[in-house]
Write an enzyme that holds these catalytic residues in place. Sequence first.
Site, PDB file in Angstrom:
ATOM      1  N   LYS A  15      -0.195  -3.999   6.135  1.00 33.38           N
ATOM      2  CA  LYS A  15      -1.096  -3.715   5.008  1.00 33.38           C
ATOM      3  C   LYS A  15      -1.389  -5.021   4.274  1.00 33.38           C
ATOM      4  CE  LYS A  15      -1.855  -0.591   1.124  1.00 33.38           C
ATOM      5  NZ  LYS A  15      -1.341   0.561   0.394  1.00 33.38           N
ATOM      6  N   CYS A  32       1.438  -5.708  -2.227  1.00 29.90           N
ATOM      7  CA  CYS A  32       1.536  -5.270  -3.621  1.00 29.90           C
ATOM      8  C   CYS A  32       1.348  -6.502  -4.524  1.00 29.90           C
ATOM      9  CB  CYS A  32       2.912  -4.640  -3.849  1.00 29.90           C
ATOM     10  SG  CYS A  32       3.177  -4.180  -5.549  1.00 29.90           S
ATOM     11  N   LYS A  76       5.762   6.366   0.027  1.00 28.10           N
ATOM     12  CA  LYS A  76       5.920   5.319  -0.990  1.00 28.10           C
ATOM     13  C   LYS A  76       6.615   4.132  -0.321  1.00 28.10           C
ATOM     14  CE  LYS A  76       6.416   3.382  -5.031  1.00 28.10           C
ATOM     15  NZ  LYS A  76       5.190   2.793  -5.604  1.00 28.10           N
TER      16      LYS A  76
HETATM   17  C1  LIG Z   1       0.233   4.173  -8.871  1.00 33.45           C
HETATM   18  C2  LIG Z   1       0.054   3.461  -7.560  1.00 33.45           C
HETATM   19  C3  LIG Z   1       1.182   3.157  -6.784  1.00 33.45           C
HETATM   20  C4  LIG Z   1       1.043   2.493  -5.563  1.00 33.45           C
HETATM   21  N1  LIG Z   1       2.155   2.224  -4.822  1.00 33.45           N
HETATM   22  C5  LIG Z   1       2.011   1.596  -3.598  1.00 33.45           C
HETATM   23  C6  LIG Z   1       3.150   1.346  -2.774  1.00 33.45           C
HETATM   24  O1  LIG Z   1       4.298   1.706  -3.088  1.00 33.45           O
HETATM   25  N2  LIG Z   1       2.944   0.703  -1.595  1.00 33.45           N
HETATM   26  C7  LIG Z   1       1.687   0.301  -1.159  1.00 33.45           C
HETATM   27  O2  LIG Z   1       1.569  -0.263  -0.061  1.00 33.45           O
HETATM   28  N3  LIG Z   1       0.594   0.565  -1.916  1.00 33.45           N
HETATM   29  C8  LIG Z   1       0.725   1.195  -3.101  1.00 33.45           C
HETATM   30  N4  LIG Z   1      -0.387   1.470  -3.868  1.00 33.45           N
HETATM   31  C9  LIG Z   1      -1.719   1.063  -3.349  1.00 33.45           C
HETATM   32  C10 LIG Z   1      -2.426   2.229  -2.628  1.00 33.45           C
HETATM   33  O3  LIG Z   1      -1.703   2.659  -1.495  1.00 33.45           O
HETATM   34  C11 LIG Z   1      -3.852   1.818  -2.197  1.00 33.45           C
HETATM   35  O4  LIG Z   1      -3.770   0.715  -1.304  1.00 33.45           O
HETATM   36  C12 LIG Z   1      -4.727   1.431  -3.393  1.00 33.45           C
HETATM   37  O5  LIG Z   1      -4.469   2.259  -4.509  1.00 33.45           O
HETATM   38  C13 LIG Z   1      -6.220   1.500  -3.056  1.00 33.45           C
HETATM   39  O6  LIG Z   1      -6.607   2.799  -2.659  1.00 33.45           O
HETATM   40  P1  LIG Z   1      -7.275   3.856  -3.698  1.00 33.45           P
HETATM   41  O7  LIG Z   1      -8.414   3.161  -4.368  1.00 33.45           O
HETATM   42  O8  LIG Z   1      -7.703   5.018  -2.830  1.00 33.45           O
HETATM   43  O9  LIG Z   1      -6.211   4.237  -4.668  1.00 33.45           O
HETATM   44  C14 LIG Z   1      -0.266   2.119  -5.101  1.00 33.45           C
HETATM   45  C15 LIG Z   1      -1.390   2.440  -5.879  1.00 33.45           C
HETATM   46  C16 LIG Z   1      -1.252   3.101  -7.097  1.00 33.45           C
HETATM   47  C17 LIG Z   1      -2.486   3.422  -7.902  1.00 33.45           C
END
Ligand SMILES: Cc1cc2nc3c(=O)[nH]c(=O)nc-3n(C[C@H](O)[C@H](O)[C@H](O)COP(=O)(O)O)c2cc1C
Length: 311
Positions: free
Chosen positions: A164, A129, A45
């Site tokens: 990122k 983010c 996280k």
């Molecule tokens: C509930 C939630 C919390 C997330 N928290 C973070 C975070 O703390 N830091 C970050 O870089 N990305 C965060 N993300 C983004 C994910 O790491 C990822 O980049 C994004 O969800 C796209 O991938 P996916 O479609 O496989 O979920 C979060 C995504 C979700 C859904």
Amino acid sequence: MADLSVQLAGLRFANPFWLASGIWGESGDSLAGAVRAGAGGVVTKSIGAAPRPGFPNPTVEEYDRWGFLNAMGLPNPGIAEYPREIEIARRAGAPVIGSVFGGDAEEFAQLGERMAATGVDALELNLSCPHAEGFGSEVGSDPENVERILRAVTSKVRVPVVAKITPNTADAAALAVAAERGGAAAISAINTVRGLAIDVHLRRPVLAHGTGGLSGPAIRPVGLACVWQIYEKVRIPVVGIGGIMTAQDALEYIMAGARAVQVGTAVAFDGVGVFSRLGPELSQLLDELGFSRVADAVGVAHQGTTGLPPP
Ligand SMILES: Cc1cc2nc3c(=O)[nH]c(=O)nc-3n(C[C@H](O)[C@H](O)[C@H](O)COP(=O)(O)O)c2cc1C
């Protein structure tokens, strides 16, 4: 069976599937659980300087299997609480990537140093983010600022630093190029795509924060396009993220130029068990397509013609 191992930024991963930041990976135990289930690497996280409670509920809206809209507000225990979690995660045996977020280059550098000192194998900088004021894409949308942040962090730590990148910009590749100039060892793309949902009965946004970030299958074409463009502009490896639910989704990213991929929403839907099926599925798919190593498939879609007859 095709060889799934991946070399990236001087690290070796047993397979290209990493747990994405923010989903499942807050505690050392949960990160270790993802490794035991078969993840090739895990990203924590995003951790900040001080504990943050995050935004009030509702923070997540689930759409029928096509994704989540979330505005968690970067809740996290703060870096002081984190070394013991990393220690637990590292015992599981796969590379652990520590994600940090800061408000400026100086804060990123301090946090990067503290996260590196926990023993993580690499850092990932959350420059993307879309919903935390003063952080994430607010500091990661200007190439000059991205370069400054990368320079500040890479001058302080010895571990590889992954940047990122946000998709909520006209030119994600320009941000990746800036990160490479600043010393990034790899680029990960993408974070969530800014989105909004309205509750028509309450006449207000569904999420307490208003806008949020969209993840899941709905954003896969956006992530693929970013990876495609970034791959053409940088020499460092790219890690693809966004809507990966199956091995075929991952292979699309790999053929677009990703050396590894991260999986988030699929884990939120189905648990870390997804990692036990993605590896064998990818191996079988690569066999069917005539690749003996996953590394041989990286970026092949850029080569124009496959020699195969047109569909
Ligand atoms: C509930 C939630 C919390 C997330 N928290 C973070 C975070 O703390 N830091 C970050 O870089 N990305 C965060 N993300 C983004 C994910 O790491 C990822 O980049 C994004 O969800 C796209 O991938 P996916 O479609 O496989 O979920 C979060 C995504 C979700 C859904």
